[in-house]
Design an enzyme around this catalytic site. Structure first.
Site, PDB file in Angstrom:
ATOM      1  N   SER A 185       0.815  -1.216   0.000  1.00  0.00           N
ATOM      2  CA  SER A 185       0.000   0.000   0.000  1.00  0.00           C
ATOM      3  C   SER A 185       0.849   1.266   0.000  1.00  0.00           C
ATOM      4  O   SER A 185       0.350   2.349  -0.248  1.00  0.00           O
ATOM      5  CB  SER A 185      -0.961   0.005   1.192  1.00  0.00           C
ATOM      6  OG  SER A 185      -0.263   0.221   2.386  1.00  0.00           O
TER       7      SER A 185
ATOM      8  N   LYS B 204       0.593   3.947   6.698  1.00  0.00           N
ATOM      9  CA  LYS B 204      -0.010   4.940   5.802  1.00  0.00           C
ATOM     10  C   LYS B 204       0.589   6.311   6.099  1.00  0.00           C
ATOM     11  O   LYS B 204       1.165   6.534   7.159  1.00  0.00           O
ATOM     12  CB  LYS B 204      -1.540   5.029   6.038  1.00  0.00           C
ATOM     13  CG  LYS B 204      -2.334   3.760   5.762  1.00  0.00           C
ATOM     14  CD  LYS B 204      -2.486   3.479   4.277  1.00  0.00           C
ATOM     15  CE  LYS B 204      -3.250   2.182   4.043  1.00  0.00           C
ATOM     16  NZ  LYS B 204      -2.520   0.971   4.446  1.00  0.00           N
TER      17      LYS B 204
END
Lengths: 431, 158
Positions: B72, B109
């Site tokens: 990600s 993230k």
């Protein structure tokens, strides 16, 4: 003034840092070999799980309740504890590590310049943020009162993790609502006696006259009484010098034959010797004990213990293993199933001042053994533990792999979490 | 309770050694060795060898490591197998790469805190095939630590 910094449910909280999914659930941590409960989360305490409950009884005693049980991971707890103590040292000049999950700070000189309530709240918040460990802090004139304060900080959220007892009225109020058996150093031993004397809370005890205490109780108790009245007199520094070192385990299964027992005992003796050398000490008493399973009422119960006095104090693996092995031969009884064994070394003195035996000592041999042990230590440090062991320590090879298992793998820890902080293979995985 | 329950608690292998960090003992160090004759002209210019621990770990007490699993953050150059240096003592700011805990797992993230006052935090992946994640106060989410460095192995034959 003294402060105590006490981790809340230390072992469980360590696990939760890396397993946040365990928050809010009943969690227990088990002793080595998954024997019995040694730490509980608040939820587990609320269920009524007691410390010391054997693991195998949990399912029977709490049917239908999902209890998360974990093997103890002392590598992890030790690393987390060291981090916490290092943070505390940033906040106070004199810190005494009292146990893996608590330490005292001597705040002499700070109380004039620092707002201690703020100081404690900030320290607790910092430990929580940096390491993830919730701690409760108690601050008072004596260590015993600080302990009382920390319990208030732990129990009532309103204190914001730090409770300060800094006036006589606060002291009286705190002690008046404090069960006497929970006072540090009193415990269950005196509980019944105090109850029969009509003393239920700590204030009723503190208010008794000195002569009365002296007449009825021994000296350590008198010190506790004095501390409850704000006179500091308990010195905890001596707990830092180890008076004895013990390595013991219960076995995953049962052991009946003497030679397997000897392998275990040899490893325990070797561990003790390593610890002695690490702190530059020698011992002159080696104690060995073996025991059968206390919980198996159907089998014969036996517990044997023997001391061996060394002619010359030693920390050599060879000497300690020989002494322990000799003791085992005297203790061992054929036909029993052994569950637990251990080696304790005591009579510990600095290795700089070894008293030699007039008739028996061989100074050359002693020096040689010492140098062998130290060389083995340094090899084991560099190449990994148990690279070099005595033949007596070697476990039989696994028929599948052909390799002898290591001591550290010879105990059972089926439910152990990874060593998140000390092994690169075990660090958390992040998606 | 068995008498051994008590013993096992005391005797389990927790070793408590308190380090004395209050004293240091500096030993004199003759950089060029001690020899008769002319000293090395470089001696005055020698310094301690570079220690990456000291350079990369500002706060050892609050530093933990993590291993990346998943892609990600691939556009930020972070891929599976990389090691994260996570510093829990850093106060996160918008744009920081963080390790968060969401729905039962750790997640890596970028964090966007610009709407924090309204109670909303955005988690932003560095991979166009992943959506941004909106964190509202009702969700079980916490920021676990801020990533201060990522370490990537560049060689595969050792």
């Amino acid at each position: 003034m003294y402060a105590i910094i006490d981790c809340d449910n230390c072992f469980v909280s360590c696990e939760r840092v890396f397993r946040p999914d365990l928050e809010g659930k009943p969690v227990v941590v088990l002793s080595n070999n998954d024997g019995c409960v040694v730490a509980r989360s608040n939820e587990a305490k609320k269920l009524g799980i007691k410390e010391g409950t054997p693991y195998f009884k949990l399912a029977d005693e709490f049917p239908g309740v999902k209890i998360e049980a974990l093997s103890s991971n002392y590598t992890l707890y030790g690393d987390m504890s060291a981090r916490i103590m290092a943070i505390v040292r940033m906040y106070a000049p004199r810190v005494e590590v009292y146990s893996i999950d608590e330490c005292f700070c001597d705040l002499a000189g700070m109380d004039q310049t620092v707002n201690l309530k703020q100081w404690g709240e900030e320290l607790a918040a910092r430990i929580r943020k940096w390491v993830g460990m919730p701690v409760s802090i108690g601050i008072a004139d004596t260590k015993t009162l600080a302990k009382v304060a920390s319990r208030y900080a732990k129990t009532y959220a309103g204190y914001n993790k730090c409770c300060v007892i800094d006036s006589d009225s606060k002291r009286r109020k705190a002690l008046g609502a404090f069960p006497v058996a929970k006072v540090w150093g009193i415990g269950r031993a005196y509980d019944a006696r105090l109850a029969s004397l009509g003393i239920r809370n700590a204030l009723e005890l503190a208010d008794k006259p000195e002569g009365w205490i002296r007449m009825l109780f021994p000296l350590p108790f008198e010190n506790t009484w004095r501390e409850l009245n704000g006179v500091s007199c308990i010195d905890t520094t001596e707990v830092n010098t180890k008076k004895s070192i013990c390595t013991s385990r219960s076995f995953p299964g049962m052991i009946t034959d003497r030679e397997s027992l000897r392998t275990h005992i040899s490893n325990y003796a070797c561990r003790c010797a390593e610890k002695l050398r690490r702190q530059h000490t020698v011992c002159n008493i080696v104690t060995v004990f073996i025991a059968t399973n206390w919980f198996r009422k159907d089998l014969e119960w036996y517990q044997g213990m023997m001391n061996v006095t060394l002619h010359t104090a030693s920390s050599s693996t060879t000497d300690l293993v020989a002494a322990a092995s000799g003791a085992l031969d005297r203790l061992y009884r054929e036909g029993l199933s052994y569950k637990r064994a251990g080696v304790i070394v005591s009579g510990i003195t600095p290795d700089s001042a070894v008293q030699l035996d007039l008739f028996l000592s061989d100074e050359e041999r002693r020096k040689r053994l010492d140098s062998i042990s130290r060389t083995a230590d340094s090899i084991n440090r560099r190449m990994g533990t148990e690279t070099l062991v005595l033949a007596a320590q070697q476990y039989p090879a696994d028929p599948k792999t052909g390799k002898a298992p290591h001591f550290k793998d010879a105990i059972l820890h089926n439910l152990r979490t990874p060593c998140y902080t000390t092994n690169l293979q075990d660090i958390i995985s992040v998606k | 309770m068995s008498p051994f329950c008590y013993i096992c608690r005391v005797m389990d292998e927790v070793e408590l050694l308190s380090a004395d960090l209050t004293h240091t003992l500096s030993l004199p160090y003759a950089n060029g060795g001690i020899r008769a004759g002319f000293p090395s002209p470089a001696q005055d210019y020698l310094e301690e060898a570079l220690d990456l621990n000291q350079e990369l770990i500002a706060n050892p007490m609050a530093t933990f490591y993590g291993r990346v699993k998943g892609d990600s953050m691939i556009d930020a150059g972070v891929e599976s197998g990389d090691i994260l240096v996570i510093d829990r003592s850093i106060e996160p700011e918008s744009g920081d790469m963080i390790v968060g805990y969401l729905d039962g797992e750790f997640t890596l993230k970028y964090v966007d805190l610009s709407l924090k006052d309204t109670g909303v935090i955005w988690l932003v992946p560095a991979n166009s095939s992943y959506p941004r994640i909106k964190i509202t106060p009702e969700r079980d989410f916490r920021i676990w630590g801020v990533v201060s460095y990522t370490i990537k192995k560049r060689i595969n034959h050792i």
